[in-house]
Design an enzyme around this catalytic site. Structure first.
Site, PDB file in Angstrom:
ATOM      1  N   HIS A   1      -3.186   1.825   1.562  1.00 14.97           N
ATOM      2  CA  HIS A   1      -3.372   2.724   2.796  1.00 14.97           C
ATOM      3  C   HIS A   1      -3.631   1.371   4.057  1.00 14.97           C
ATOM      4  O   HIS A   1      -4.449   0.374   3.582  1.00 14.97           O
ATOM      5  CB  HIS A   1      -4.771   3.621   2.870  1.00 14.97           C
ATOM      6  CG  HIS A   1      -4.707   4.407   1.623  1.00 14.97           C
ATOM      7  ND1 HIS A   1      -4.196   5.477   2.005  1.00 14.97           N
ATOM      8  CD2 HIS A   1      -4.886   4.461   0.429  1.00 14.97           C
ATOM      9  CE1 HIS A   1      -4.341   6.501   0.705  1.00 14.97           C
ATOM     10  NE2 HIS A   1      -5.032   5.553  -0.131  1.00 14.97           N
TER      11      HIS A   1
ATOM     12  N   HIS B   1       4.073   9.211   2.335  1.00 17.48           N
ATOM     13  CA  HIS B   1       2.942   8.947   2.586  1.00 17.48           C
ATOM     14  C   HIS B   1       2.316   7.537   2.507  1.00 17.48           C
ATOM     15  O   HIS B   1       1.316   7.076   3.164  1.00 17.48           O
ATOM     16  CB  HIS B   1       1.851   9.913   1.980  1.00 17.48           C
ATOM     17  CG  HIS B   1       2.364  11.181   1.714  1.00 17.48           C
ATOM     18  ND1 HIS B   1       2.315  12.072   2.958  1.00 17.48           N
ATOM     19  CD2 HIS B   1       2.835  12.134   0.816  1.00 17.48           C
ATOM     20  CE1 HIS B   1       2.637  13.197   2.554  1.00 17.48           C
ATOM     21  NE2 HIS B   1       2.972  13.274   1.324  1.00 17.48           N
TER      22      HIS B   1
ATOM     23  N   HIS C   1      -5.519   1.055  -4.057  1.00 18.17           N
ATOM     24  CA  HIS C   1      -5.950   1.929  -4.664  1.00 18.17           C
ATOM     25  C   HIS C   1      -5.182   1.929  -6.037  1.00 18.17           C
ATOM     26  O   HIS C   1      -3.974   1.948  -5.950  1.00 18.17           O
ATOM     27  CB  HIS C   1      -5.963   3.369  -4.415  1.00 18.17           C
ATOM     28  CG  HIS C   1      -6.933   3.548  -3.121  1.00 18.17           C
ATOM     29  ND1 HIS C   1      -6.694   4.604  -2.321  1.00 18.17           N
ATOM     30  CD2 HIS C   1      -7.961   3.044  -2.889  1.00 18.17           C
ATOM     31  CE1 HIS C   1      -7.730   4.678  -1.398  1.00 18.17           C
ATOM     32  NE2 HIS C   1      -8.460   3.581  -1.920  1.00 18.17           N
TER      33      HIS C   1
ATOM     34  N   THR D   1      -8.140  10.934  -1.973  1.00 23.78           N
ATOM     35  CA  THR D   1      -8.161  10.965  -0.662  1.00 23.78           C
ATOM     36  C   THR D   1      -6.881  11.642   0.217  1.00 23.78           C
ATOM     37  O   THR D   1      -6.733  11.557   1.121  1.00 23.78           O
ATOM     38  CB  THR D   1      -8.052   9.554  -0.172  1.00 23.78           C
ATOM     39  OG1 THR D   1      -7.187   8.695  -0.427  1.00 23.78           O
ATOM     40  CG2 THR D   1      -9.407   9.002  -0.630  1.00 23.78           C
ATOM     41  N   THR D   2      -6.055  12.420  -0.751  1.00 23.57           N
ATOM     42  CA  THR D   2      -4.994  13.019  -0.318  1.00 23.57           C
ATOM     43  C   THR D   2      -4.970  14.165  -0.694  1.00 23.57           C
ATOM     44  O   THR D   2      -5.451  14.424  -2.121  1.00 23.57           O
ATOM     45  CB  THR D   2      -3.558  12.292  -0.483  1.00 23.57           C
ATOM     46  OG1 THR D   2      -3.529  12.070  -1.928  1.00 23.57           O
ATOM     47  CG2 THR D   2      -3.420  10.873  -0.038  1.00 23.57           C
TER      48      THR D   2
ATOM     49  N   GLU E   1      -9.477   3.094   4.058  1.00 22.31           N
ATOM     50  CA  GLU E   1     -10.234   4.269   3.922  1.00 22.31           C
ATOM     51  C   GLU E   1     -11.432   4.358   3.873  1.00 22.31           C
ATOM     52  O   GLU E   1     -12.289   4.923   4.564  1.00 22.31           O
ATOM     53  CB  GLU E   1      -9.460   4.903   2.697  1.00 22.31           C
ATOM     54  CG  GLU E   1      -7.834   5.426   2.702  1.00 22.31           C
ATOM     55  CD  GLU E   1      -7.422   6.628   2.077  1.00 22.31           C
ATOM     56  OE1 GLU E   1      -7.505   6.598   1.010  1.00 22.31           O
ATOM     57  OE2 GLU E   1      -6.827   7.572   2.950  1.00 22.31           O
TER      58      GLU E   1
ATOM     59  N   HIS F   1      -1.076   2.353  -4.903  1.00 25.68           N
ATOM     60  CA  HIS F   1      -0.555   2.372  -3.665  1.00 25.68           C
ATOM     61  C   HIS F   1      -1.680   1.783  -2.695  1.00 25.68           C
ATOM     62  O   HIS F   1      -2.911   1.533  -2.940  1.00 25.68           O
ATOM     63  CB  HIS F   1      -0.289   3.931  -3.501  1.00 25.68           C
ATOM     64  CG  HIS F   1      -1.642   4.658  -3.518  1.00 25.68           C
ATOM     65  ND1 HIS F   1      -2.328   5.225  -4.553  1.00 25.68           N
ATOM     66  CD2 HIS F   1      -2.681   4.758  -2.550  1.00 25.68           C
ATOM     67  CE1 HIS F   1      -3.445   5.960  -4.475  1.00 25.68           C
ATOM     68  NE2 HIS F   1      -3.684   5.404  -3.200  1.00 25.68           N
TER      69      HIS F   1
END
Ligand SMILES: *[C@@H]1O[C@H](CO)[C@@H](O)[C@H](O)[C@H]1NC(C)=O
Ligand SMILES: *[C@@H]1O[C@H](CO)[C@@H](O)[C@H](O)[C@H]1NC(C)=O
Ligand SMILES: [Zn+2]
Length: 324
Positions: A124, A90, A147, A229-230, A134, A122
């Protein structure tokens, strides 16, 4: 199998199978049928009322003078041991839990409801043609978002922390693109080509001071209560989004956007792009501005009116108005 009575089972099966190949959930860029708008079907929490990310509307911030500087511990030292970078299917994730070091990478203060230990970081991102943060700022998406996920030291495991609103604290940073590379990101960027396939990991050449990944100005930030957010979208996160973006070189950003791949779904390899969840409703929540944040929100900013009044004075008293 093959009996008529199993018809209904067969109708529902494809969804489950597809979800399983993508690790149960995915982004629209992989397959819209398991993308963010479907997550709540897999995990009810994802349809909750305190979801993340959100749009940060700088005209509607509420200043909280209690939001002073966050105390960073261990962020100024390169810890001993190894950091492992992983393509988890992801995102690209840097695990910060090396046995010796994790205890010393903590944040507290700054209105956080406890002391929190860093677990992992991680990113995004978007694509070669689109931004991929995000959180959005006044409705605009920025190129990429970092993040750093922390867990309250009073909990021992993620499972224990997730049911509690004070369970997790995530630091978020926006990126802005520069022509020159940001050397502080060299180690991570260099590791990307070793984890091009989902499931691959690489031990980074060296650890480094975590602080070097953050903006130089850490006093200005936005704060609100939200979620991961996942999936499972646990509503356990005290969010801190720094106001100042971090610079990332154009070529470095290109490495994130074009090197990694989602888990293979059949023979076709799909580049890992647009791995962001869109903003969720703020609902009754407020986004607070730290004491030192530049954006204060509220009614028309003072900047406009301080500038305007001398101008008005000039018009009223100046050469263009008739003198009595
Ligand atoms: C993408 O980010 C840049 C800032 O780096 C911004 O200028 C631009 O407006 C953003 N694009 C969109 C579509 O939001
Ligand atoms: C990473 O990949 C490069 C080749 O692209 C290789 O030379 C290097 O040994 C790899 N590093 C690790 C730690 O696997
Ligand atoms: Zn994230």
């Amino acid at each position: 199998m093959g009996t008529q009575g199993l018809g209904i089972t067969f109708l529902t099966l494809p969804l489950v199978v597809r979800a399983a190949t993508g690790g149960q959930w995915c982004y629209d860029s992989q397959d819209p049928s398991c993308g963010p708008s479907h997550w709540k079907e897999l995990q009810a929490t994802c349809g909750g009322e305190k979801q993340s990310p959100v749009n940060i509307d700088r005209r509607r911030l509420q200043r909280d003078s209690g939001l002073g500087d966050i105390l960073f511990e261990g962020y100024d030292l390169a810890p001993p041991g190894k950091w492992r970078l992983t393509n988890d299917g992801h995102t690209v994730m840097l695990s910060l839990m090396s046995e010796l070091a994790s205890e010393h990478l903590t944040i507290s203060g700054g209105g956080l409801p406890g002391r929190y230990r860093a677990l992992q970081l991680h990113f995004h991102w978007g694509s070669l043609v689109g931004n991929g943060s995000e959180h959005t700022l006044d409705g605009h998406q920025l190129p990429m978002e970092l993040h750093i996920v922390h867990m309250n030291v009073k909990y021992q495991t993620l499972a224990e922390a997730k049911p509690h609103p004070d369970g997790l604290a995530v630091l978020g940073c926006f990126f802005q693109v520069s022509e020159a590379p940001n050397a502080n990101y060299n180690t991570i960027v260099a590791g990307l080509r070793n984890i091009s396939s989902a499931g691959q990991s690489v031990d980074l050449a060296s650890t480094f001071r975590l602080q070097t990944l953050l903006p130089s100005q850490l006093s200005g930030y936005y704060r609100y209560q939200g979620s991961l957010t996942t999936p499972d979208c646990s509503q356990a996160v005290t969010w801190t989004i720094f106001e100042e973006p971090v610079e990332i070189g154009r070529e470095q950003l290109r490495a994130f956007v074009s090197t990694l791949h989602f888990p293979a779904d059949g023979p076709q390899l799909l580049t890992m792009t647009n791995n962001f969840r869109p903003p969720q409703p703020l609902g009754g929540r407020k986004v607070f501005a730290s004491r030192a944040a530049t954006a204060s929100g509220g009614p028309p900013s003072r900047g406009c009116c301080e500038l305007l009044s001398p101008l008005l004075l000039l018009v009223l008293l100046g050469p263009f108005s008739p003198h009595p």
